[in-house]
Design an enzyme around this catalytic site. Sequence first.
Site, PDB file in Angstrom:
ATOM      1  N   ASP A 192       0.831  -1.259   0.034  1.00  0.00           N
ATOM      2  CA  ASP A 192       0.192  -0.030   0.028  1.00  0.00           C
ATOM      3  C   ASP A 192       0.975   1.292   0.064  1.00  0.00           C
ATOM      4  OD1 ASP A 192       0.937   0.020   2.648  1.00  0.00           O
ATOM      5  OD2 ASP A 192      -0.753  -1.273   3.241  1.00  0.00           O
ATOM      6  N   ASP A 201       1.528   5.206   1.251  1.00  0.00           N
ATOM      7  CA  ASP A 201       1.123   6.250   2.491  1.00  0.00           C
ATOM      8  C   ASP A 201       1.727   7.586   1.906  1.00  0.00           C
ATOM      9  OD1 ASP A 201      -0.035   4.176   4.055  1.00  0.00           O
ATOM     10  OD2 ASP A 201       2.029   3.648   4.720  1.00  0.00           O
ATOM     11  N   ASP A 214       9.359   4.151  12.919  1.00  0.00           N
ATOM     12  CA  ASP A 214       9.950   2.986  13.716  1.00  0.00           C
ATOM     13  C   ASP A 214      11.483   2.825  13.365  1.00  0.00           C
ATOM     14  OD1 ASP A 214       8.936   1.905  11.528  1.00  0.00           O
ATOM     15  OD2 ASP A 214       7.691   0.439  12.322  1.00  0.00           O
TER      16      ASP A 214
HETATM   17  P1  ATP Z   1       3.868  -3.340   5.393  1.00  0.00           P
HETATM   18  O1  ATP Z   1       2.914  -2.344   4.966  1.00  0.00           O
HETATM   19  O2  ATP Z   1       4.835  -3.729   4.329  1.00  0.00           O
HETATM   20  O3  ATP Z   1       3.588  -4.041   6.371  1.00  0.00           O
HETATM   21  P2  ATP Z   1       4.832  -0.636   6.650  1.00  0.00           P
HETATM   22  O4  ATP Z   1       6.271  -0.318   7.239  1.00  0.00           O
HETATM   23  O5  ATP Z   1       4.525   0.078   5.262  1.00  0.00           O
HETATM   24  O6  ATP Z   1       5.082  -2.231   6.393  1.00  0.00           O
HETATM   25  P3  ATP Z   1       2.663   0.342   7.847  1.00  0.00           P
HETATM   26  O7  ATP Z   1       1.625  -0.211   8.829  1.00  0.00           O
HETATM   27  O8  ATP Z   1       1.858   0.328   6.416  1.00  0.00           O
HETATM   28  O9  ATP Z   1       3.975  -0.648   7.779  1.00  0.00           O
HETATM   29  O10 ATP Z   1       3.249   1.700   8.308  1.00  0.00           O
HETATM   30  C1  ATP Z   1       3.442   2.682   7.252  1.00  0.00           C
HETATM   31  C2  ATP Z   1       4.667   3.412   8.087  1.00  0.00           C
HETATM   32  O11 ATP Z   1       4.127   3.950   9.155  1.00  0.00           O
HETATM   33  C3  ATP Z   1       5.839   2.599   8.546  1.00  0.00           C
HETATM   34  O12 ATP Z   1       6.730   2.513   7.476  1.00  0.00           O
HETATM   35  C4  ATP Z   1       6.542   3.422   9.624  1.00  0.00           C
HETATM   36  O13 ATP Z   1       7.150   4.427   9.047  1.00  0.00           O
HETATM   37  C5  ATP Z   1       5.477   3.869  10.309  1.00  0.00           C
HETATM   38  N1  ATP Z   1       4.806   3.149  11.498  1.00  0.00           N
HETATM   39  C6  ATP Z   1       3.960   2.085  11.530  1.00  0.00           C
HETATM   40  N2  ATP Z   1       3.802   1.602  12.474  1.00  0.00           N
HETATM   41  C7  ATP Z   1       4.675   2.278  13.278  1.00  0.00           C
HETATM   42  C8  ATP Z   1       4.947   2.196  14.806  1.00  0.00           C
HETATM   43  N3  ATP Z   1       4.371   1.254  15.441  1.00  0.00           N
HETATM   44  N4  ATP Z   1       5.765   3.044  15.295  1.00  0.00           N
HETATM   45  C9  ATP Z   1       6.161   4.044  14.577  1.00  0.00           C
HETATM   46  N5  ATP Z   1       6.172   4.173  13.209  1.00  0.00           N
HETATM   47  C10 ATP Z   1       5.310   3.068  12.540  1.00  0.00           C
HETATM   48 MG    MG Z   2       2.622  -0.187   4.392  1.00  0.00          MG
END
Ligand code: ATP
Ligand code: MG
Length: 464
Positions: free
Chosen positions: A76, A78, A159
């Site tokens: 996805d 963001d 994170d």
């Molecule tokens: P994926 O979507 O592949 O599972 P992602 O890193 O994109 O991994 P998301 O849950 O979509 O995970 O989160 C988007 C972004 O938001 C992350 O890349 C990170 O920068 C931030 N993020 C997500 N969860 C946290 C958290 N628990 N603490 C701090 N930042 C976070």
């Molecule tokens: Mg994501």
Amino acid sequence: MIRKFLRKVFSRKAPASEPNAKLSLSIIPFKHHGIRRNQITPCALKTATALQQAGFSAYIVGGAVRDLLLGLTPKDFDVATNATPEQVYQLFRRSRIIGRRFRLVHVMCGAETVEVSTFRGQSPDDGNDHASVQLTDQHGRLLHDNVFGSQEEDAVRRDFTVNALFYDPAKEEILDYLNGYEDIKAKKMRIIGDPIIRFREDPVRMLRAVRLASKLDMQIETETAKPIGDLAPLLQNVPPSRLFDEMLKLLLSGHALACVVELRARGLHHGLLPMLDVILEQPLGERFITIALKNTDERIRQDKPVSPGFLFAILLWHEVLSAWDSFQAAGEKPLPALFKAMDQILAIQHKKLAIPRRFDAIIQEIWSMQPRFEARSGRKPFRLITHPRFRAAYDFMLLRCESGELNMELGEWWKSFLSADNADREKLLLNQTSPIKRKRKRSRKKSSSSLAVPPDDSAKNEDG
Ligand code: ATP
Ligand code: MG
């Protein structure tokens, strides 16, 4: 000019372990990173462009930039912006503000949804005025995270360094405050800031570290990994619904087996899969989970559907088996004992893991159909294959055979039965009369895990 000069002099690459250190911004041009704006989905591109045209800054952030740099297809997209949720909402006709702990806006175009978040401010211990608005519980867990900040602060609030890159689709540039680009190239998952503080703020980050490292084939950097074992119990304070969401992501990541093994190695499974110790300590249980998760990972990589209900039926099965044994040892008949065991295990898991009740029906059906595979005479096999959940229950039974819990001969019989035409099916039927019944009763005494049920009993359960 002087300010610019001073900034240049005093700015330095801040080690990620110093949260308050002055950060220096690296701008990575297209010729180095190679990501074209047409690799961004139309909805994400449209959203970022519209925000920029309205005078705001807007970037593609997080996992999407990371995945593109690694040559993976992002799940996805963001967008991060300096516009407030209300301003974003005003700008897009099809949008809605969501979330409480973390307010953001969903912008919808066609079937696609893009998550737009406003730059977040820094953590409670950063000494800033706004810190008082951010509340933590007694373990340091953030309860609210709605303080807005600068882009730099937003990077620091993320994170891992690899998740903190900003891609500007207009300029095709990547903005990197935390050496995330180098960490991606070095395949290192490094937490931003002090690992202990950051994992305390949100213990789910420990699970994310494990899941993302498996998915991205990265190493968790040493300092980041160090406190994980000690802080694992903090997962108990995370709301069960959030644990469930994270658990589902992990199981459906296509790397479930690697994740589960890693979770256990780091002591993180107690909060998530408390039963994992028990299961993996029994050779049969370990084989069952290993085969099942390997199977699931392959299906996901081949883009085949995987039902979460099926997965939970697998993860909990050996718990059900042992409860089933106990109820029978206490004098219950096999089928009522199985139903009691199912109810007991589901009730425990509802509390711990918040498995939503919508999955109960399929889990219960898969389990309760298992004894019916033992009946291979008369009309029963013909009736069984017409059951709407037959396929899931059949796949489940094959896994039990493969793991050694059931005799492989049973699985082979069902495979032949399914591939035969009606005339041949009749020939395959066993002449199951009393001698087999006797034999089964004997084997049941030895171990109820053989799932033997007299054909009469299984008939009661036929349409359940
Ligand atoms: P994926 O979507 O592949 O599972 P992602 O890193 O994109 O991994 P998301 O849950 O979509 O995970 O989160 C988007 C972004 O938001 C992350 O890349 C990170 O920068 C931030 N993020 C997500 N969860 C946290 C958290 N628990 N603490 C701090 N930042 C976070
Ligand atoms: Mg994501």
